[in-house]
Motif scaffolding. Structure first.
Motif, PDB file in Angstrom:
ATOM      1  N   LEU A 142      42.431  38.132  42.915  1.00  0.00           N
ATOM      2  CA  LEU A 142      43.823  38.435  43.262  1.00  0.00           C
ATOM      3  C   LEU A 142      44.832  37.838  42.285  1.00  0.00           C
ATOM      4  N   HIS A 143      44.587  36.615  41.839  1.00  0.00           N
ATOM      5  CA  HIS A 143      45.614  35.942  41.056  1.00  0.00           C
ATOM      6  C   HIS A 143      45.635  36.399  39.600  1.00  0.00           C
ATOM      7  N   SER A 144      44.634  37.179  39.213  1.00  0.00           N
ATOM      8  CA  SER A 144      44.524  37.523  37.800  1.00  0.00           C
ATOM      9  C   SER A 144      45.035  38.911  37.467  1.00  0.00           C
ATOM     10  N   VAL A 145      45.418  39.664  38.481  1.00  0.00           N
ATOM     11  CA  VAL A 145      45.915  41.013  38.213  1.00  0.00           C
ATOM     12  C   VAL A 145      47.239  41.232  38.937  1.00  0.00           C
ATOM     13  N   PRO A 146      48.126  42.006  38.335  1.00  0.00           N
ATOM     14  CA  PRO A 146      49.417  42.283  38.965  1.00  0.00           C
ATOM     15  C   PRO A 146      49.253  42.856  40.367  1.00  0.00           C
ATOM     16  N   SER A 147      48.274  43.740  40.535  1.00  0.00           N
ATOM     17  CA  SER A 147      48.090  44.333  41.858  1.00  0.00           C
ATOM     18  C   SER A 147      47.772  43.250  42.885  1.00  0.00           C
ATOM     19  N   GLY A 148      47.002  42.259  42.473  1.00  0.00           N
ATOM     20  CA  GLY A 148      46.701  41.148  43.376  1.00  0.00           C
ATOM     21  C   GLY A 148      47.941  40.321  43.666  1.00  0.00           C
ATOM     22  N   LEU A 149      48.768  40.126  42.654  1.00  0.00           N
ATOM     23  CA  LEU A 149      49.970  39.311  42.842  1.00  0.00           C
ATOM     24  C   LEU A 149      50.950  39.956  43.816  1.00  0.00           C
ATOM     25  N   VAL A 150      51.106  41.270  43.707  1.00  0.00           N
ATOM     26  CA  VAL A 150      52.040  41.905  44.643  1.00  0.00           C
ATOM     27  C   VAL A 150      51.510  41.820  46.070  1.00  0.00           C
ATOM     28  N   VAL A 151      50.189  41.812  46.192  1.00  0.00           N
ATOM     29  CA  VAL A 151      49.621  41.636  47.533  1.00  0.00           C
ATOM     30  C   VAL A 151      49.900  40.218  48.024  1.00  0.00           C
ATOM     31  N   LEU A 152      49.626  39.248  47.183  1.00  0.00           N
ATOM     32  CA  LEU A 152      49.875  37.847  47.555  1.00  0.00           C
ATOM     33  C   LEU A 152      51.333  37.633  47.942  1.00  0.00           C
ATOM     34  N   ALA A 153      52.208  38.335  47.221  1.00  0.00           N
ATOM     35  CA  ALA A 153      53.643  38.166  47.473  1.00  0.00           C
ATOM     36  C   ALA A 153      54.029  38.607  48.876  1.00  0.00           C
ATOM     37  N   HIS A 154      53.188  39.395  49.511  1.00  0.00           N
ATOM     38  CA  HIS A 154      53.527  39.880  50.854  1.00  0.00           C
ATOM     39  C   HIS A 154      52.627  39.304  51.924  1.00  0.00           C
ATOM     40  N   TRP A 155      51.823  38.336  51.557  1.00  0.00           N
ATOM     41  CA  TRP A 155      50.987  37.694  52.573  1.00  0.00           C
ATOM     42  C   TRP A 155      51.803  36.682  53.359  1.00  0.00           C
ATOM     43  N   PRO A 156      51.416  36.470  54.607  1.00  0.00           N
ATOM     44  CA  PRO A 156      52.022  35.377  55.360  1.00  0.00           C
ATOM     45  C   PRO A 156      51.657  34.044  54.692  1.00  0.00           C
ATOM     46  N   VAL A 157      52.570  33.096  54.753  1.00  0.00           N
ATOM     47  CA  VAL A 157      52.392  31.836  54.030  1.00  0.00           C
ATOM     48  C   VAL A 157      51.073  31.129  54.334  1.00  0.00           C
ATOM     49  N   THR A 158      50.682  31.146  55.579  1.00  0.00           N
ATOM     50  CA  THR A 158      49.464  30.402  55.940  1.00  0.00           C
ATOM     51  C   THR A 158      48.259  30.947  55.183  1.00  0.00           C
ATOM     52  N   ARG A 159      48.198  32.267  55.116  1.00  0.00           N
ATOM     53  CA  ARG A 159      47.080  32.888  54.424  1.00  0.00           C
ATOM     54  C   ARG A 159      47.172  32.617  52.919  1.00  0.00           C
ATOM     55  N   LEU A 160      48.393  32.642  52.421  1.00  0.00           N
ATOM     56  CA  LEU A 160      48.598  32.364  51.006  1.00  0.00           C
ATOM     57  C   LEU A 160      48.156  30.933  50.680  1.00  0.00           C
ATOM     58  N   ASP A 161      48.566  30.007  51.540  1.00  0.00           N
ATOM     59  CA  ASP A 161      48.199  28.607  51.317  1.00  0.00           C
ATOM     60  C   ASP A 161      46.694  28.445  51.209  1.00  0.00           C
ATOM     61  N   VAL A 186      51.330  47.129  35.164  1.00  0.00           N
ATOM     62  CA  VAL A 186      52.362  46.894  36.183  1.00  0.00           C
ATOM     63  C   VAL A 186      51.809  47.312  37.518  1.00  0.00           C
ATOM     64  N   ALA A 187      52.233  46.640  38.585  1.00  0.00           N
ATOM     65  CA  ALA A 187      51.790  47.041  39.917  1.00  0.00           C
ATOM     66  C   ALA A 187      52.918  46.907  40.918  1.00  0.00           C
ATOM     67  N   ALA A 188      52.812  47.668  42.016  1.00  0.00           N
ATOM     68  CA  ALA A 188      53.760  47.575  43.130  1.00  0.00           C
ATOM     69  C   ALA A 188      52.988  47.733  44.431  1.00  0.00           C
ATOM     70  N   PRO A 189      53.474  47.127  45.496  1.00  0.00           N
ATOM     71  CA  PRO A 189      52.725  47.097  46.759  1.00  0.00           C
ATOM     72  C   PRO A 189      52.882  48.360  47.602  1.00  0.00           C
ATOM     73  N   VAL A 190      51.803  48.746  48.256  1.00  0.00           N
ATOM     74  CA  VAL A 190      51.845  49.812  49.249  1.00  0.00           C
ATOM     75  C   VAL A 190      51.866  49.147  50.615  1.00  0.00           C
ATOM     76  N   ILE A 191      52.922  49.405  51.356  1.00  0.00           N
ATOM     77  CA  ILE A 191      53.123  48.697  52.616  1.00  0.00           C
ATOM     78  C   ILE A 191      52.873  49.624  53.791  1.00  0.00           C
ATOM     79  N   SER A 192      51.978  49.202  54.669  1.00  0.00           N
ATOM     80  CA  SER A 192      51.614  50.053  55.794  1.00  0.00           C
ATOM     81  C   SER A 192      52.695  50.007  56.857  1.00  0.00           C
ATOM     82  N   SER A 193      52.554  50.888  57.822  1.00  0.00           N
ATOM     83  CA  SER A 193      53.592  50.983  58.844  1.00  0.00           C
ATOM     84  C   SER A 193      53.667  49.723  59.699  1.00  0.00           C
TER      85      SER A 193
END
Lengths: 247, 247
Positions: A131-150, A197-204
DNA sequence: AGGTACTGTTCCACGATGCGGAACAGGGGT
DNA sequence: ACCCCTGTTCCGCATCGTGGAACAGTACCT
């Protein structure tokens, strides 16, 4: 045009998805006669998609459903919905566009639409990246809840290339920027010679399950004056896809 | 005894589990007339359990199936996993604790743990409430993506009691506060004489699918000096539950 | 025990509903 | 232009599912 019993059967299944229920509750919920619900349940039971606890008890969803659904690989038709957007992106940028999903703590590359160019990045489909090595992973991390990110950042992060960012504080800092911008560039962080470049796909439900991205050879991609331009296009495409997702 | 169309529908689904197929192949596989298979597929499609790639193309298993099947296991033990937390909450507050999920645009009350008190709120299990009228709904709204929130707020909001907040701007304003605080109180907004607090249960993908809450009679709950205290407890419980959710 | 109020299950005559052969419409390939 | 294949629609027939009502258990009070 459409088969009544099937329609009804699936509203029953959907009702059961909320939780185990008895015939009477179920009948009221789906607004059908009890006898009808009982008969449909009997059929669904014989198919193994519902089971009742003890004969004469409540009904719940059965294993058979998982058996069938298991074959519906996660994101099978995510790909189908994404394709048109990927094609647009590919045509707009002239580079390969793709979509990936989170799988087992990594980004898993689901589908690629190849650039119409003699030199292009190889097909990454089926591979995974940290996750941390690709932009697609980073955009996912950017939208994770903090606890999971930690908990993710508490494990040591491995390098893929000498450009990989492995410092958790640096990553943490970049995430808020990513949230604002809506996209992020990666420069040879996962593979030498490739920028993306990557951008997040956000579910409903508000969760991030996928990311779409454009990859290109570092020597020509991106043109320095178009990074924001292209980033926006990817972000737009991701947003559009998010909105006509199946659920 | 058993419903023919359902039997047939599921043999089609099972066949599709092997891989995407066209109507003709499918018809041969399940040994049914092509027209029959086409009609069944149309129904299954309208239910979202199959999809065809491009209009007039092959059929494959759809997202809707996963949606139902996903609830097959995790849904059922959502209640099981939640129970201990609900019991803790109930004991800490002396009032009824519960968990609810989003269902069809409303909060659906999944489970209750009753207070050990002679006077208590009635069992709400199985009932639904409009999202904007209950704290559990508000915490869910607070974590929805903006586009989905916009479409929800664009419909007129109904009042349940004279305390229900129906002004979309007021709601919008409160949502950011909710996100910061992690919980929210509701004072007789859905039912007269009942106050409650709720906090969001956040899945591993970052989406909000459930909320847990504590309800009590307005005359004794909450003690005015303990609102923050109790709110935190609910929020903690929700966070704890979020973390040991099944994926 | 004896009721009461539930539950899930079975029966069966009726007719709406799904059936399926055949005709249709739209692409690709040659 | 053809042909052959696809998925889709049509429509008369009768099969199949329907749903009210009666049945059969079971848990819970009195």
């Amino acid at each position: 045009m459409t088969v009544q019993s099937i329609e009804r059967a699936f509203s029953i299944l959907r009702a059961l998805a909320i939780g185990p229920m008895g015939v009477t509750d179920l009948a009221e919920r789906v607004d059908l006669p009890k006898s009808t619900v009982a008969r449909l349940l009997a059929s669904l039971d014989s198919q193994g998609v519902v089971t009742q606890d003890h004969s004469g008890g409540e009904y719940r969803l059965g294993e058979g459903l998982l058996e069938i659904a298991g074959a519906a690989q996660p994101g099978r038709n995510l790909v189908a919905t994404a394709r048109p957007h990927l094609i647009d992106l590919m045509e707009a940028t002239g580079e390969t566009a793709g979509i990936s999903v989170v799988d087992n703590g990594s980004m898993y590359y689901l589908e690629h639409v190849e650039a119409e160019s003699d030199i292009q990045v190889r097909n990454w489909t089926g591979d995974s990246a940290p996750l941390h090595s690709v932009p697609s992973g980073l955009v996912v991390l950017a939208h994770w809840p903090v606890t999971r990110l930690d908990s993710f950042l508490s494990h040591p992060l491995e390098s893929s290339t000498r450009h990989t960012i492995t410092d958790s504080d640096t990553i943490r800092a970049s995430l808020s920027e990513i949230r604002e911008l809506g996209y992020v560039w990666g420069y040879e962080e996962f593979a030498e010679g490739i920028n993306s470049v990557a951008a997040p796909v956000i579910s409903s439900s508000g969760g991030v399950e996928a990311a779409i991205h454009v990859h290109g050879p570092a020597y020509r991609f991106p043109q320095p004056d178009r990074t924001h331009d292209i980033g926006l296009q990817v972000s737009e495409a991701a947003k559009a896809l998010s909105e006509n997702l199946p659920p």
